[in-house]
Scaffold this active site. Structure first.
Site, PDB file in Angstrom:
ATOM      1  N   HIS A 193     -16.835  -1.806  10.190  1.00  0.00           N
ATOM      2  CA  HIS A 193     -18.121  -2.392   9.805  1.00  0.00           C
ATOM      3  C   HIS A 193     -19.130  -1.343   9.382  1.00  0.00           C
ATOM      4  O   HIS A 193     -19.930  -1.556   8.485  1.00  0.00           O
ATOM      5  CB  HIS A 193     -18.588  -3.362  10.911  1.00  0.00           C
ATOM      6  CG  HIS A 193     -19.938  -3.134  11.436  1.00  0.00           C
ATOM      7  ND1 HIS A 193     -20.168  -2.660  12.686  1.00  0.00           N
ATOM      8  CD2 HIS A 193     -21.144  -3.287  10.862  1.00  0.00           C
ATOM      9  CE1 HIS A 193     -21.458  -2.537  12.855  1.00  0.00           C
ATOM     10  NE2 HIS A 193     -22.074  -2.917  11.781  1.00  0.00           N
ATOM     11  N   GLU A 434      -5.988 -14.301   5.965  1.00  0.00           N
ATOM     12  CA  GLU A 434      -6.127 -12.981   6.603  1.00  0.00           C
ATOM     13  C   GLU A 434      -5.088 -12.750   7.691  1.00  0.00           C
ATOM     14  O   GLU A 434      -5.090 -11.714   8.341  1.00  0.00           O
ATOM     15  CB  GLU A 434      -7.495 -12.857   7.282  1.00  0.00           C
ATOM     16  CG  GLU A 434      -8.661 -13.220   6.416  1.00  0.00           C
ATOM     17  CD  GLU A 434      -9.989 -12.841   7.039  1.00  0.00           C
ATOM     18  OE1 GLU A 434     -10.439 -11.713   6.809  1.00  0.00           O
ATOM     19  OE2 GLU A 434     -10.582 -13.673   7.760  1.00  0.00           O
ATOM     20  N   ASP A 458      -8.075  -7.558   6.982  1.00  0.00           N
ATOM     21  CA  ASP A 458      -7.467  -8.139   8.169  1.00  0.00           C
ATOM     22  C   ASP A 458      -5.984  -8.418   7.974  1.00  0.00           C
ATOM     23  O   ASP A 458      -5.195  -8.242   8.896  1.00  0.00           O
ATOM     24  CB  ASP A 458      -8.204  -9.422   8.568  1.00  0.00           C
ATOM     25  CG  ASP A 458      -9.469  -9.098   9.341  1.00  0.00           C
ATOM     26  OD1 ASP A 458      -9.400  -8.256  10.251  1.00  0.00           O
ATOM     27  OD2 ASP A 458     -10.532  -9.659   9.028  1.00  0.00           O
ATOM     28  N   CYS A 505     -10.500 -10.547  -1.742  1.00  0.00           N
ATOM     29  CA  CYS A 505     -11.853 -10.028  -1.518  1.00  0.00           C
ATOM     30  C   CYS A 505     -11.876  -8.881  -0.508  1.00  0.00           C
ATOM     31  O   CYS A 505     -12.937  -8.397  -0.144  1.00  0.00           O
ATOM     32  CB  CYS A 505     -12.802 -11.142  -1.075  1.00  0.00           C
ATOM     33  SG  CYS A 505     -12.339 -11.899   0.485  1.00  0.00           S
TER      34      CYS A 505
HETATM   35  C1  PEP Z   1     -11.017  -8.896   4.972  1.00  0.00           C
HETATM   36  O1  PEP Z   1     -10.595  -9.008   6.128  1.00  0.00           O
HETATM   37  O2  PEP Z   1     -10.363  -8.393   4.050  1.00  0.00           O
HETATM   38  C2  PEP Z   1     -12.378  -9.353   4.639  1.00  0.00           C
HETATM   39  C3  PEP Z   1     -12.787  -9.391   3.389  1.00  0.00           C
HETATM   40  O3  PEP Z   1     -13.176  -9.703   5.676  1.00  0.00           O
HETATM   41  P1  PEP Z   1     -13.918  -8.627   6.637  1.00  0.00           P
HETATM   42  O4  PEP Z   1     -13.689  -7.262   6.076  1.00  0.00           O
HETATM   43  O5  PEP Z   1     -15.354  -8.992   6.653  1.00  0.00           O
HETATM   44  O6  PEP Z   1     -13.210  -8.871   7.932  1.00  0.00           O
HETATM   45 MG    MG Z   2     -11.666 -10.264   7.488  1.00  0.00          MG
END
Ligand code: PEP
Ligand code: MG
Length: 583
Positions: A193, A434, A458, A505
């Site tokens: 994050h 995911e 993920d 994404c």
């Molecule tokens: C992912 O897991 O690829 C995603 C886009 O969600 P986050 O990175 O917010 O978990």
């Molecule tokens: Mg994710």
């Protein structure tokens, strides 16, 4: 002699500035017993340190209120009230009177309080543990005279490189953007994050440095290169000159890319690729809209929650979503429901878990708290009146989760109807893919949803059993592993047979080489960090889908991620040349 540390490039850009080392951890307290005549002096030290801490917290509070609003600023009121608490003061005094120095007394009492609050049957008290920890660190480091422990002590205009172990949510809100120009952390990876947030804030960052906090000191001059992932402390003149040269080149490159941002995302053989942006902070939407993206493929709404103690209410959320919709007028905006948990946590109020990424995260937390979830769903249905909003559910594992979410969405619509509030009822509901479970049951899920978006951050972590935030495992986090490529391929096949859109994404889409692989697999919708839009567009415009498809087929059969990378790189280089893509 200079010292070069290598980490993981997390957010591009080069900064030259002084290091500000921040140790946000409870310092070791030396045992120091005192005589009776020293008691008044030690009591005075407690008072003085508390006053200094309160004064600093007021400054942080003021800044948080200006930048993030009153709700976030309220965290610091809580901390001020802890320091001013009469019971806390009298307990510390009593330990001092038993013959212990001020720091020892404060440490002992805070440890007892934290333990007591953490074990409380009342959620309200457990939620305060994070605040107690922050107060513990802040007052103790003042008592011990540790300058390394204060995130607010960076003068404006310092152009500082903040070096810390990990950037927790409570620290993130304290960062003064007018003082800090770059971030370096021991922990973290490209998909953790802190990295996502640094990219959103446009702050160059290097993460996963493992021991930068041990090897650097406040005031060291350093070069932070978020593009290559290096941190050079006490650089030589030659290293400074080389950094200035690289920064200049990056500047020229970004000016050139600005031109490409305005071009169409169409391959050399005329295939249109839908290139959207990932938006993490509503404030960043305007800048993201100038990146050349055709809408938002992922809005991470949990960043409305991370770093604060309260959930945003319906009106506040509506305003945030409208902000993003207005910035991307006329384009689709895919808004993901809260993905709180994992490493994206609110301040305080969250249960401690042994395995947060396998824990009470995302859709699980929302479905378990329907009243909280419905606030967001109502805000989304209302926002949909203002543009092409699509709702996306994170971390889906079972069909039941989709059905429960849909039932809550319908209930939310009924509530809005009863209140006479304008909203849209037929908002498309899609899911993130995911988990391997979602891929393997994609055919069952497809019948119930409007679109799939593959979250590779993920998907890679859950497929390869590699913690996405563990810097020590970063080399094992390989999106080009054949298992991941096959899962993506399977998702695409299911999406095609059900006639629903499949996009990617995760961070994988933002990296040129991997975007090439994804297009080769058949992906036609990518959502990437705003700063990567032009770079990915450049790749799109330079390649033929037939060549990408052949390269992806070879990568699928390559057996290992390293072999897949080699095949892809050779094909991509032959298509577009190596330099200056840096892919
Ligand atoms: C992912 O897991 O690829 C995603 C886009 O969600 P986050 O990175 O917010 O978990
Ligand atoms: Mg994710």
């Amino acid at each position: 002699m200079s010292l070069t540390l290598h980490g993981i490039p997390a957010s591009p850009g080069i900064v030259v500035g002084p290091v500000h080392l921040l140790r946000w951890e409870v310092p070791e307290v030396p045992v120091r017993e005192i005589d009776e005549e020293e008691v008044p002096r030690e009591l005075q030290r407690v008072k003085d340190a508390s006053a200094t801490a309160v004064e600093r917290l007021r400054r942080v509070r003021e800044r948080a209120e200006r930048h993030a609003g009153p709700a976030e600023a309220a965290i610091f009121d809580v901390q001020i009230s802890v320091i001013d608490d009469a019971d806390l003061r009298s307990r510390v005094e009593s330990v001092v009177k038993q013959g212990f120095a001020a720091e020892r007394a404060f440490d002992v009492v805070m440890l007892q309080w934290r333990e007591h609050f953490a074990r409380s049957p009342h959620a309200m008290m457990r939620e305060r543990v994070g605040d107690l920890l922050d107060v513990h660190i802040r007052v103790l480091s003042i008592l011990l005279g540790l300058p390394d422990h204060d995130p607010v002590d960076v003068p404006k205009g310092a152009n500082a490189i903040l070096v810390t172990h990990d950037l927790t949510p409570s620290l993130t809100v304290q960062i003064d953007r007018e003082a800090v120009a770059g971030i370096a952390t021991d922990a973290g990876t490209r998909t953790s994050h802190v990295a996502i947030l640094a990219r959103s804030l446009g702050l160059p960052a290097v993460v996963g440095l493992l021991n930068a906090t041990e090897r650097l000191a406040t005031g060291d001059r350093a070069i932070l290169d978020g593009t290559t992932g290096s941190l050079v402390a006490r650089p030589s003149d030659a290293e400074l000159a080389a950094a200035a040269h690289r920064a200049e080149r990056e500047q020229r490159e970004s000016t050139r890319l600005e031109g490409i941002a305005r071009e169409e995302a169409v391959t050399a053989d005329g295939v249109r690729i839908v290139l959207r942006a990932n938006v993490d902070l509503p404030d960043e939407a305007k800048a993201a809209a100038t990146s050349g993206a055709a809408g938002v493929g992922l809005m991470r709404t949990e960043f409305l929650v991370v770093g604060r103690t309260t959930m945003p209410d319906e009106e506040e959320q509506l305003a945030a979503y409208k902000n993003v919709i207005a910035a991307f007028e006329g384009h689709p905006v895919i808004i993901r429901t809260f993905d709180v948990g994992g490493d994206k946590l609110p301040v305080g109020g969250y249960p401690h878990e042994a395995n947060p990424f396998l824990g009470w995260r995302a859709i699980r937390m929302c479905l378990d708290q329907p009243e909280l979830f419905k606030v967001q769903l109502r805000a989304l249905l209302r926002a949909a009146v203002h543009g092409d909003v699509r709702i996306m559910l994170p971390l889906i594992v079972t069909l039941d989760e989709v059905r429960q979410a849909r039932a809550l969405l319908q209930e939310s619509a009924r509530e809005l109807t009863a209140r006479g509030v304008p909203h849209r009822e037929d908002v498309p509901l899609g899911i993130m893919i995911e988990t391997p479970a979602a891929v393997m049951t994609a055919d069952a899920l497809a019948a119930d949803v409007a679109f799939f978006s593959i979250g590779t951050n993920d998907l890679v972590q859950y497929t390869l059993a590699v913690d996405r935030g563990n810097a020590g495992l970063a080399a094992r986090f390989t999106p080009l592993h054949p298992a991941v490529l096959r899962l993506i391929q399977r998702t695409l096949e299911v999406g095609a047979s059900h006639g629903i859109e499949v996009s990617v994404c995760g961070e994988m889409a933002s990296e040129p080489l991997m975007a090439f692989a994804l297009i080769g697999l058949g992906i036609r919708n990518l959502s990437v960090a705003p700063r990567s839009v032009a770079r990915v567009k450049q790749i799109v415009r330079g390649i033929h889908t037939s060549v990408a498809a052949e390269a992806a087929a070879s990568a699928l059969g390559a057996g290992t991620a390293a072999a897949a990378e080699q095949v892809l790189r050779a094909r991509l280089d032959a298509e577009v040349g190596t330099s200056p893509l840096g892919n």
